[in-house]
Scaffold this active site. Structure first.
Site, short mmCIF file in Angstrom:
data_model
loop_
_atom_site.label_atom_id
_atom_site.label_comp_id
_atom_site.label_asym_id
_atom_site.label_seq_id
_atom_site.Cartn_x
_atom_site.Cartn_y
_atom_site.Cartn_z
N HIS A 299 -1.29 -1.45 -0.89
CA HIS A 299 -0.99 -0.01 -0.97
C HIS A 299 -2.49 0.62 -1.15
O HIS A 299 -2.78 1.95 -0.74
CB HIS A 299 -0.34 0.43 -2.13
CG HIS A 299 0.05 1.93 -2.16
ND1 HIS A 299 1.01 2.55 -1.49
CD2 HIS A 299 -0.21 3.04 -3.14
CE1 HIS A 299 0.79 4.01 -1.66
NE2 HIS A 299 0.20 4.14 -2.70
N LYS B 46 1.08 18.62 1.98
CA LYS B 46 2.32 19.29 0.78
C LYS B 46 1.39 20.13 -0.05
O LYS B 46 0.46 19.58 -0.79
CB LYS B 46 2.83 17.97 0.34
CG LYS B 46 3.55 17.19 1.08
CD LYS B 46 4.29 15.95 0.32
CE LYS B 46 3.32 15.01 -0.14
NZ LYS B 46 3.84 13.82 -0.74
N ASP C 278 10.09 3.82 -0.42
CA ASP C 278 10.65 3.49 -1.53
C ASP C 278 12.15 4.22 -1.65
O ASP C 278 13.03 3.85 -1.17
CB ASP C 278 9.78 4.03 -2.75
CG ASP C 278 10.26 3.24 -4.26
OD1 ASP C 278 11.58 2.63 -4.22
OD2 ASP C 278 9.71 3.22 -5.26
N GLY D 102 12.68 7.12 -0.26
CA GLY D 102 12.72 7.73 0.95
C GLY D 102 12.42 9.44 0.82
O GLY D 102 12.63 10.21 2.12
#
Length: 344
Positions: free
Chosen positions: A154, A220, A252, A254
């Site tokens: 990650h 975002k 994870d 979603g």
């Protein structure tokens, strides 16, 4: 009187002194935990070797026991264990297996962890927080692991948490091969690669280069008119009338991916395809990802997926061939970097 110096003549054929046993040939051994036995079997099959049998037990108290049922003295051991649910149980089992292997005199222990646990806790976001990804690295090292192999970490800096070699593999070639075979000429013509947030831009950019497609980014931000909600998705780039390929390292629950897909469709996207390496799929991800805004989801099997978490528009690609090739390169002292277009 001076003592005469003793000499030993080497055998001319094999260079070994008479009466001295030649150095034992290297041995590759694959073993696995209980988290993903299908993946361990697939890796062993791809390598043309058998799996070392391990006795596993979980006692009534919850304590875990592991014992290798064959000798692993002097071997190059590759321990395959991924970290889906229950992550803490599989982590403890891995540590116990490493300790058992170390005490059984394995020459080198490589933990093959396709999905690295606690990888999202790689830094302190606020005061008094742990850096759990570093803690996991310390635990593996203390238990006796010499090397770690993982897919699509990650955060790349996790490689620096482990005091030893880390082989960071990338699933992009596996996913890319799938899309090069399955995308229609029409979709290829109107394809746009999309990053679901600012943190994934670098990864999405490499996809954009590989596919020769433009890049779009979903940004975002908070709506000033709505308190405590991230409800506005601004899209940087053109997606109207385009086939959008949303790429991420993991899914994870979603929520982020579904909202991103909905934003793309709201801005005129023709189709939305989701590609991710790690299908964590914590509830209610499977239900969310069947949203009408998503036309297809493609993942790899770094984490086992039960039948209840699969649906018609989900494609699961095997990661075992990639792992097997990397294991072969490590065992033969080859180059893992060369697998991804780097220098040999």
């Amino acid at each position: 009187m001076a003592r005469k110096k003793k000499t030993v003549d080497l055998d001319r054929d094999n260079g070994v002194a008479p009466g001295i046993i030649a150095k034992t040939k290297k041995r590759l051994v694959v073993a696995g935990g209980r988290s993903h036995p299908e993946l361990t079997a697939a890796v062993a099959e791809a390598l043309g070797t058998e799996i070392a049998p391990v006795e596993h037990r979980t006692f009534a108290s919850g304590e875990i026991y592991a014992r290798f049922e064959v000798s692993i003295r002097g071997v190059d051991l590759f321990l395959v264990q991924t970290f889906g649910e229950p992550v803490n149980e599989w982590l403890m089992e891995t540590l116990i297996m490493i300790d058992a292997a170390k005490r059984a005199s394995a020459k080198r222990i490589t933990v093959v962890a396709p999905y690295y646990p606690y990888s999202r806790q790689d830094k302190k976001g606020r005061g008094r927080e742990p850096i759990s990804a570093r803690l996991v690295a310390d635990l593996l090292k203390t238990a006796g692991a010499d090397r770690v192999m993982s897919v699509d970490l990650h955060a790349a800096q996790i490689q620096g948490f482990f005091d030893g070699p880390v082989d960071h593999l990338f699933a992009k070639p596996v996913l890319l091969d799938h899309f090069e075979r399955t995308l229609s000429p029409e979709d290829r013509e109107i394809l746009t690669v999309v990053s679901p947030d600012m943190g994934r831009v670098r990864v999405a950019d490499t996809w954009s280069d590989s596919l020769g497609a433009p890049l779009a980014i979903i940004h975002k931000r908070r709506d000033p008119k709505v308190a405590n909600q991230v409800s506005v998705h601004e899209i940087v780039g053109t997606v109207e009338g385009r086939t959008c390929l949303l790429v991420d390292d993991m899914i994870d629950t979603g929520g982020t991916i579904v909202k991103a897909a909905q934003a793309l469709k709201a801005n005129g996207a023709h189709r939305v395809i989701v590609a991710a390496t790690h299908a964590i799929f914590s509830d209610p991800a499977s239900e969310r990802l069947q949203d009408a805004a998503i036309d297809e989801v493609v993942v790899t099997d770094t984490i086992p997926l039960s039948a209840s978490r699969r649906w018609d528009t989900l494609t699961v690609l095997p990661i075992a061939p990639l792992l097997a090739r990397a294991i072969h390169e490590v065992f033969e002292d080859g180059s893992v970097t060369s697998m991804f277009g780097g220098d040999a």
